[in-house]
Design a protein around this motif. Structure first.
Motif, mmCIF file in Angstrom:
data_model
loop_
_atom_site.group_PDB
_atom_site.id
_atom_site.type_symbol
_atom_site.label_atom_id
_atom_site.label_comp_id
_atom_site.label_asym_id
_atom_site.label_seq_id
_atom_site.Cartn_x
_atom_site.Cartn_y
_atom_site.Cartn_z
ATOM 1 N N PHE A 48 9.980 -54.145 31.689
ATOM 2 C CA PHE A 48 9.604 -53.612 33.001
ATOM 3 C C PHE A 48 8.390 -52.722 32.819
ATOM 4 N N PRO A 49 7.515 -52.662 33.823
ATOM 5 C CA PRO A 49 6.306 -51.857 33.699
ATOM 6 C C PRO A 49 6.619 -50.371 33.802
ATOM 7 N N MET A 50 5.736 -49.579 33.229
ATOM 8 C CA MET A 50 5.890 -48.130 33.318
ATOM 9 C C MET A 50 5.785 -47.697 34.773
ATOM 10 N N PRO A 51 6.713 -46.850 35.247
ATOM 11 C CA PRO A 51 6.644 -46.410 36.648
ATOM 12 C C PRO A 51 5.414 -45.557 36.900
ATOM 13 N N ALA A 52 4.960 -45.547 38.160
ATOM 14 C CA ALA A 52 3.809 -44.727 38.539
ATOM 15 C C ALA A 52 4.261 -43.272 38.647
ATOM 16 N N LEU A 53 3.646 -42.398 37.865
ATOM 17 C CA LEU A 53 4.013 -40.991 37.864
ATOM 18 C C LEU A 53 3.139 -40.211 38.827
ATOM 19 N N ILE B 229 16.496 -49.995 24.393
ATOM 20 C CA ILE B 229 17.085 -48.659 24.414
ATOM 21 C C ILE B 229 15.951 -47.654 24.390
ATOM 22 N N VAL B 230 15.927 -46.759 25.361
ATOM 23 C CA VAL B 230 14.879 -45.748 25.443
ATOM 24 C C VAL B 230 15.553 -44.378 25.503
ATOM 25 N N ASP B 231 15.410 -43.596 24.461
ATOM 26 C CA ASP B 231 15.906 -42.222 24.445
ATOM 27 C C ASP B 231 14.749 -41.305 24.812
ATOM 28 N N VAL B 232 14.930 -40.484 25.847
ATOM 29 C CA VAL B 232 13.860 -39.611 26.329
ATOM 30 C C VAL B 232 14.377 -38.189 26.453
ATOM 31 N N HIS B 233 13.666 -37.254 25.857
ATOM 32 C CA HIS B 233 13.905 -35.832 26.074
ATOM 33 C C HIS B 233 12.691 -35.298 26.827
ATOM 34 N N GLY B 234 12.840 -35.166 28.146
ATOM 35 C CA GLY B 234 11.737 -34.687 28.977
ATOM 36 C C GLY B 234 11.748 -33.170 29.052
ATOM 37 N N LEU B 235 10.823 -32.531 28.359
ATOM 38 C CA LEU B 235 10.767 -31.065 28.369
ATOM 39 C C LEU B 235 10.283 -30.550 29.715
ATOM 40 N N SER B 236 9.463 -31.326 30.385
ATOM 41 C CA SER B 236 8.959 -30.948 31.703
ATOM 42 C C SER B 236 9.651 -31.781 32.769
ATOM 43 N N ALA B 237 9.576 -31.324 34.020
ATOM 44 C CA ALA B 237 10.067 -32.121 35.141
ATOM 45 C C ALA B 237 9.120 -33.298 35.368
ATOM 46 N N VAL B 238 9.667 -34.425 35.794
ATOM 47 C CA VAL B 238 8.857 -35.628 36.014
ATOM 48 C C VAL B 238 9.227 -36.218 37.368
ATOM 49 N N ARG B 239 8.210 -36.645 38.121
ATOM 50 C CA ARG B 239 8.429 -37.336 39.388
ATOM 51 C C ARG B 239 7.615 -38.607 39.408
ATOM 52 N N SER B 240 8.200 -39.658 39.929
ATOM 53 C CA SER B 240 7.445 -40.885 40.135
ATOM 54 C C SER B 240 7.052 -40.974 41.608
ATOM 55 N N VAL B 241 6.138 -41.883 41.903
ATOM 56 C CA VAL B 241 5.682 -42.080 43.278
ATOM 57 C C VAL B 241 5.811 -43.555 43.616
ATOM 58 N N ASP B 242 5.787 -43.851 44.906
ATOM 59 C CA ASP B 242 5.799 -45.248 45.330
ATOM 60 C C ASP B 242 4.523 -45.918 44.862
ATOM 61 N N ALA B 243 4.654 -47.120 44.356
ATOM 62 C CA ALA B 243 3.495 -47.875 43.877
ATOM 63 C C ALA B 243 3.480 -49.231 44.549
ATOM 64 N N ARG C 63 12.085 -44.652 43.356
ATOM 65 C CA ARG C 63 11.492 -43.370 42.958
ATOM 66 C C ARG C 63 12.528 -42.547 42.211
ATOM 67 N N PHE C 64 12.049 -41.662 41.331
ATOM 68 C CA PHE C 64 12.990 -40.810 40.620
ATOM 69 C C PHE C 64 12.361 -39.447 40.362
ATOM 70 N N GLU C 65 13.211 -38.494 40.064
ATOM 71 C CA GLU C 65 12.782 -37.141 39.719
ATOM 72 C C GLU C 65 13.761 -36.581 38.701
ATOM 73 N N THR C 66 13.233 -35.883 37.698
ATOM 74 C CA THR C 66 14.089 -35.299 36.673
ATOM 75 C C THR C 66 13.900 -33.788 36.648
ATOM 76 N N MET C 67 14.950 -33.107 36.199
ATOM 77 C CA MET C 67 14.860 -31.674 35.958
ATOM 78 C C MET C 67 14.148 -31.429 34.626
ATOM 79 N N PRO C 68 13.579 -30.230 34.427
ATOM 80 C CA PRO C 68 13.051 -29.896 33.094
ATOM 81 C C PRO C 68 14.167 -29.938 32.052
ATOM 82 N N ASN C 69 13.798 -30.336 30.851
ATOM 83 C CA ASN C 69 14.723 -30.377 29.709
ATOM 84 C C ASN C 69 15.857 -31.377 29.923
#
Length: 337
Positions: free
Chosen positions: A51-56, A78-92, A138-144
């Motif tokens: 799948f393509p990388m989502p638009a951030l 399998i994708v293990d991600v530790h997001g130190l910052s908050a991340v939001r995607s946008v409609d593409a 669309r998705f949004e993550t909390m920091p850490n």
């Protein structure tokens, strides 16, 4: 940024299983564009055919800080991600093919969609979500936030899912086994030959199906290593629990005692032997802890040996010295250094 590369077999040909790691930090001065391009290349090279990388969102790109690892076993990613910052995607524009994906959140939270979307759901820490996605929400993550994402074959999982989502706790029996198996994949993927790839892939599929069904086939021989690993991980977290034993582990993993014993027997080990060995290892560490100060009898009680004599005999059989002799020799070696 460290880009993941395919694992190569002894002949130099790319195998059906590979892994890699990435580190992304666009907060460092002057490297944001370079790092984002690197992440895009990594994604396109290793996961773009899944799948393509989502638009951030622009603010996410400017301040993104994340690290993680990728693994691919045939048609499972399998994708293990530790997001130190908050991340939001946008409609593409456009969409992606339907995908069956599992999100397992160990820390933070991962939210899909919003009030205007057809699908809105938050996966908090300690929970998972398994569903068919299409188009990409669309998705949004909390920091850490720490999340493990599994991309699973649509043809196998979609008929079982239908149009529903499967959610629940990460400590369910089925999820314990699946996550234990994924941990083994990460640990061994570089050494897998064709037969090993087939075995771990088959177990991944069977365990993912078990999560959908809420039960697994406890006589399936391919699942024995995952069951043993899940039991070990569970035992390691409960070594100080006086109730720890084969019966407790079997109940937590929703299997019979005979099934659990068979899984350990494939490794030439009994459940009780593993627990005793791990308790002895922790007792050995306690004997040499700089500020431990515990007596032999206190250590024996803490790690649930029946009495000091039993502990001393077991320790000497394992390490060739009594606990006091071991502690004394370790202190002498430290003094010399």
């Amino acid at each position: 940024m460290a880009l993941g590369r395919p694992v190569m077999n002894s002949t130099g040909a790319q195998t059906d299983a590979w892994s890699g790691a990435f580190l992304l930090d666009s907060t460092a001065s002057g490297v944001a564009a370079q790092d984002f391009d690197g992440l895009q290349r990594l994604w396109d090279t290793q996961l773009g055919d899944v799948f393509p990388m989502p638009a951030l969102s622009p603010d996410s790109v400017d301040g993104i800080r994340a690290r993680g690892r990728l693994a691919r076993v045939r048609d499972v990613a399998i994708v293990d991600v530790h997001g130190l910052s908050a991340v939001r995607s946008v409609d593409a524009p456009g969409s992606v093919d339907d995908m069956v994906m599992m999100y397992t959140v160990r820390r933070g939270a991962w939210t899909f969609g919003g009030p205007r979307d057809r699908y809105e759901h938050t996966v908090p820490a300690g929970q998972f979500l398994l569903r068919r996605f299409g188009p990409w929400p669309r998705f949004e993550t909390m920091p850490n936030t720490m999340n493990r994402i599994l991309i699973l074959p649509l043809s196998v999982l979609s008929p079982l899912l239908g149009g529903r989502s499967v959610t629940g706790p990460l400590d369910s029996a089925e999820m314990r086994l699946l996550m234990a198996h994924v941990n083994m994949v990460h640990a061994t993927i570089g050494d897998l030959g064709p037969a090993g790839v087939r075995a771990v892939h088959g177990a991944l599929i069977e365990l993912a199906k078990a999560v959908v069904k809420g039960r697994f086939d406890d006589v399936e021989p391919r699942l024995a290593p995952s069951l043993a690993q899940a039991a070990k991980e569970l035992a390691d977290r409960h070594l100080t629990d006086p109730e720890l034993g084969p019966a407790m582990l079997a109940r937590a993993l929703n299997v019979s005692l005979s099934t659990l014993h068979r899984a350990f027997a494939t490794e030439g080990l009994s459940v009780s032997t593993y627990i005793r060995r791990r308790r002895l290892e922790e007792a050995r560490r306690a004997l040499t802890a700089p500020h431990g100060g515990l007596s032999v009898s206190e250590i024996a009680a803490h790690w649930h040996f029946s009495d000091s004599s039993h502990f001393i005999r077991a320790f000497k059989k394992r390490y060739g010295r009594t606990p006091k002799e071991y502690a004394r020799s370790t202190r002498t070696a430290d003094d010399r250094n």
